[in-house]
Design a protein around this motif. Structure first.
Motif, short mmCIF file in Angstrom:
data_model
loop_
_atom_site.label_atom_id
_atom_site.label_comp_id
_atom_site.label_asym_id
_atom_site.label_seq_id
_atom_site.Cartn_x
_atom_site.Cartn_y
_atom_site.Cartn_z
N LEU A 166 0.84 -1.19 0.00
CA LEU A 166 0.00 0.00 0.00
C LEU A 166 0.88 1.24 0.00
O LEU A 166 1.75 1.38 0.86
CB LEU A 166 -0.89 0.03 1.25
N PRO A 167 0.68 2.14 -0.94
CA PRO A 167 1.50 3.34 -0.96
C PRO A 167 1.13 4.28 0.19
O PRO A 167 -0.04 4.35 0.59
CB PRO A 167 1.18 3.97 -2.33
N ALA A 168 2.11 4.96 0.72
CA ALA A 168 1.93 5.96 1.79
C ALA A 168 1.28 5.36 3.03
O ALA A 168 0.63 6.06 3.79
CB ALA A 168 1.11 7.15 1.29
N GLN A 169 1.48 4.04 3.21
CA GLN A 169 0.87 3.37 4.37
C GLN A 169 1.42 3.93 5.68
O GLN A 169 0.68 4.18 6.62
CB GLN A 169 1.16 1.88 4.27
N ARG A 170 2.75 4.14 5.70
CA ARG A 170 3.39 4.60 6.92
C ARG A 170 2.91 5.99 7.32
O ARG A 170 2.63 6.25 8.49
CB ARG A 170 4.91 4.63 6.74
N GLN A 171 2.81 6.85 6.33
CA GLN A 171 2.40 8.22 6.62
C GLN A 171 0.99 8.26 7.18
O GLN A 171 0.72 8.93 8.18
CB GLN A 171 2.47 9.08 5.35
N VAL A 172 0.08 7.49 6.53
CA VAL A 172 -1.31 7.45 7.00
C VAL A 172 -1.37 6.87 8.40
O VAL A 172 -2.07 7.40 9.28
CB VAL A 172 -2.18 6.62 6.01
N ALA A 173 -0.62 5.79 8.65
CA ALA A 173 -0.61 5.16 9.96
C ALA A 173 -0.12 6.13 11.02
O ALA A 173 -0.67 6.21 12.13
CB ALA A 173 0.26 3.92 9.94
N LEU A 174 0.92 6.85 10.68
CA LEU A 174 1.48 7.82 11.63
C LEU A 174 0.46 8.89 11.97
O LEU A 174 0.24 9.23 13.14
CB LEU A 174 2.74 8.47 11.02
N GLY A 175 -0.23 9.39 10.93
CA GLY A 175 -1.23 10.43 11.14
C GLY A 175 -2.37 9.93 12.02
O GLY A 175 -2.74 10.58 13.01
N LEU A 176 -2.91 8.74 11.69
CA LEU A 176 -4.02 8.19 12.46
C LEU A 176 -3.59 7.87 13.89
O LEU A 176 -4.35 8.09 14.83
CB LEU A 176 -4.55 6.92 11.77
N GLY A 177 -2.36 7.36 14.03
CA GLY A 177 -1.83 7.04 15.36
C GLY A 177 -1.74 8.28 16.23
O GLY A 177 -2.13 8.27 17.40
#
Lengths: 190, 407
Positions: free
Chosen positions: A88-99
């Motif tokens: 999944l592209p940009a998975q880390r960024q999204v996870a960081l934001g949601l976290g």
């Protein structure tokens, strides 16, 4: 006093296990740390006087779900190296934001409602545990106030089970087990 | 002294003493049970059994234990260090913890303090017992995987499948007991079984059988009478949970060397060994508690506090004997037969029995009718369970073999 010491130990253990779970390289170790954290949470429930939830936590999460996870990990083999390409592209960024959002939410609740686990609530829980008993109290709430949610969850679970059975079904029936045709070994999706 | 006592509380000290006593008693019991098993098996096979050290070879297990302590603790090269060390502990500790909810007697009084002869009277006692059983699985699974060797892995995977399957029926077989007793607490379940069956008006008016009715006044009010099917399912699943014959597939010697503990030696192997025997004692004690009235029995005036303990111990020994007896007589099940029994007989049987108990146990139904319905449905379930595997009849029929040969 004893309760406080146990709470401290449980807190450290649960947090330690959760952090170790994130950094463990081996899939089996990750699963084990998750089990440790769940058992620690069960002890924390016990400390709160929620006996039923504690027992169910161990039976379902530590006992059933994680054993199944381990089983799958063992069957698939854990020696395989991890796939470093992220599907999944940009998975880390999204996870960081949601976290961050989740952490902010929890902090907000913790700061605004200080009395979340205040003395009056724990005393109320202790009174409930004494009078109808923990199991009875949970049963009464579950089958009256939250009945719809409870039934909806069970329908959801049954749907999942039926789905798995349909997907994993072998077409050949029990009687043709002795037949030596190669097609009977094939797995078909209905 | 009293300041320290106030700080930690009397309850804590009582709990600590209980924990130590239960632990020590279980370890001692294990030593005796191992000796008991070897003697009984030897007797059934016309041998002498252990006879060298102590009266009737009673100290033999101790000698074996000392030998295991001093043996080299070997770890295979491919083993996973931490999981390998953790597995034997996880196989033993939950088994011992399971005994915490078994009531071995009534309530003792020391001055003002009243001490119940049970590790802890949890109001979710049955669930706690099941929870400890489910943690126990990890010991075997991890041992199989962490050894980094073929046969232990096969044994571990087998045992995972077996334990998950039989845990389900074990849990389901306890639901009717909770329904009948109206509680999940083991102490209250034992209390619910106190007294005798009492007057049964069922045979009234029938000339000869009327005398039978009076007999019921002497029969203890144990759950085994009405919950016989639940007991059968519980005990079969219990044997499977302890990995003993005829369900000892995870450690089938002729196929898997020693299964999940092939690579273990010395003290670590001793822990597995200990765990298995403690588990046997705990399953036996639980069967006694849930179905055979626990410590219930006649209490005589002298040493009145001791009698419950004696009845409990005697009943438990009877079940341990049953375990040994089964090992001496039953051949090991084939794997597919094991799964068939678990999923196609025990689990549906247990679900059916829960339904029957729930319906019959509804308030407002006459007790005589209740007993009759229980009896009739018991026979029905029994027939359903022992009817046998239809596949066994069709799969190896000569007719089929001829037709496949012709094709």
């Amino acid at each position: 006093m004893i309760a406080l010491i146990v709470f401290g130990a449980v807190f450290v253990f649960a947090l330690g296990c959760s952090i170790a779970m994130l950094f463990a390289k081996n899939a089996v170790h990750t699963a084990l740390f998750l089990v440790g954290s769940q058992v620690a949470l069960a002890v924390a429930f016990l400390l709160q006087g929620a006996h039923f939830v504690a027992a169910v936590q161990i039976i379902i999460y530590a006992g059933a779900i994680m054993v199944l996870f381990l089983f799958v990990v063992m069957l698939l083999g854990v020696d395989r190296s991890e796939v470093l390409v992220e599907p999944l592209p940009a998975q880390r960024q999204v996870a960081l934001g949601l976290g961050t959002l989740l952490a902010a939410g929890i902090t907000y609740i913790a700061l605004t409602s200080v009395d979340l686990i205040g003395a009056d609530r724990t005393q109320a829980l202790a009174a409930i545990n004494r009078d109808p008993g923990n199991v009875l109290a949970v049963a009464r709430t579950l089958f009256s106030r939250y009945l719809l949610g409870f039934e909806a969850t069970s329908v959801l679970l049954v749907t999942a089970i039926v789905g798995v059975m349909v997907l994993a079904r072998r077409v050949d029936s029990v009687t043709s087990l002795s037949a030596s045709t190669p097609s009977s070994e094939e797995r078909e999706v209905a | 002294m009293s300041a320290i006592l106030d700080f930690i509380g009397v309850e804590f000290i009582v709990a600590l003493v209980k924990a130590i006593v239960v632990f020590a008693a279980l370890l001692l019991t294990t030593i005796l049970v191992v000796w008991f098993e070897r003697k009984v098996i030897a007797d059934m096979q016309s041998r002498v059994g252990p006879s060298r050290w102590g009266p009737w070879g009673l100290m033999q297990t101790l000698a074996d234990g000392i030998k295991l302590f001093f043996k080299e603790d070997f770890r295979p090269q491919g083993a996973d260090k931490w999981a390998y060390a953790l597995a034997p502990v996880l196989a033993m500790v939950p088994a011992i913890l399971g005994f915490a909810v078994v009531p071995v007697g009534g309530v003792l009084g020391f001055g003002d303090t009243r001490v119940g002869l049970v590790g802890s009277d949890l109001n979710v006692g049955i669930l706690y017992f099941l929870a400890m059983g489910s943690i126990n699985v990890y010991g075997i699974v991890l041992a199989g995987w962490a050894s980094g060797s073929k046969y232990p892995l096969l044994g571990g995977i087998r045992s995972t499948a077996q334990l998950i399957s039989y845990e389900t029926s074990l849990g389901l077989s306890l639901v009717p007991i909770a329904l009948v007793a109206g509680s999940l607490s083991t102490v209250q379940i034992v209390q619910a079984q106190a007294g005798t069956v009492g007057n049964v008006t069922f045979f009234d008016g029938i000339p000869v059988l009327e005398q039978v009715s009076s007999l019921f006044r002497f029969i203890p009010n144990w759950f085994i009478w009405s919950q016989w099917p639940a007991f059968a399912i519980f005990f079969i699943s219990g044997i499977a949970e302890t990995n003993r014959a005829p369900f000892d597939l995870p450690e089938a010697e002729s196929e898997l060397v020693a299964g999940y503990h092939t690579e273990y030696s010395g003290i670590r192997f001793a822990l597995f060994f200990l765990g298995e025997y403690v588990h046997v004692v705990v399953i036996s004690a639980m069967a006694v508690t849930l179905f055979f009235g626990g410590w219930d029995g006649p209490i005589f005036p002298f040493l009145s506090w001791l009698w419950p303990l004696i009845w409990f111990t005697l009943k438990t020994i009877a079940f341990v004997y049953l375990f040994v007896w089964l090992r001496a007589t039953m051949p090991r099940l084939r794997y597919d037969r094991l799964m068939w029994l678990g999923w196609k007989r025990l689990i549906p049987g247990a679900l059916l029995w829960i339904m029957v108990t729930a319906v019959v146990n509804t308030a407002g139904i006459d007790r005589g009718v209740r007993l009759a319905v229980f009896g009739a449905l018991f026979l029905l379930v029994l027939g359903f369970v022992i009817r046998g595997d239809p596949r066994q009849k069709t799969a190896v029929s000569p007719q089929r073999r001829v037709s496949s040969g012709a094709a």
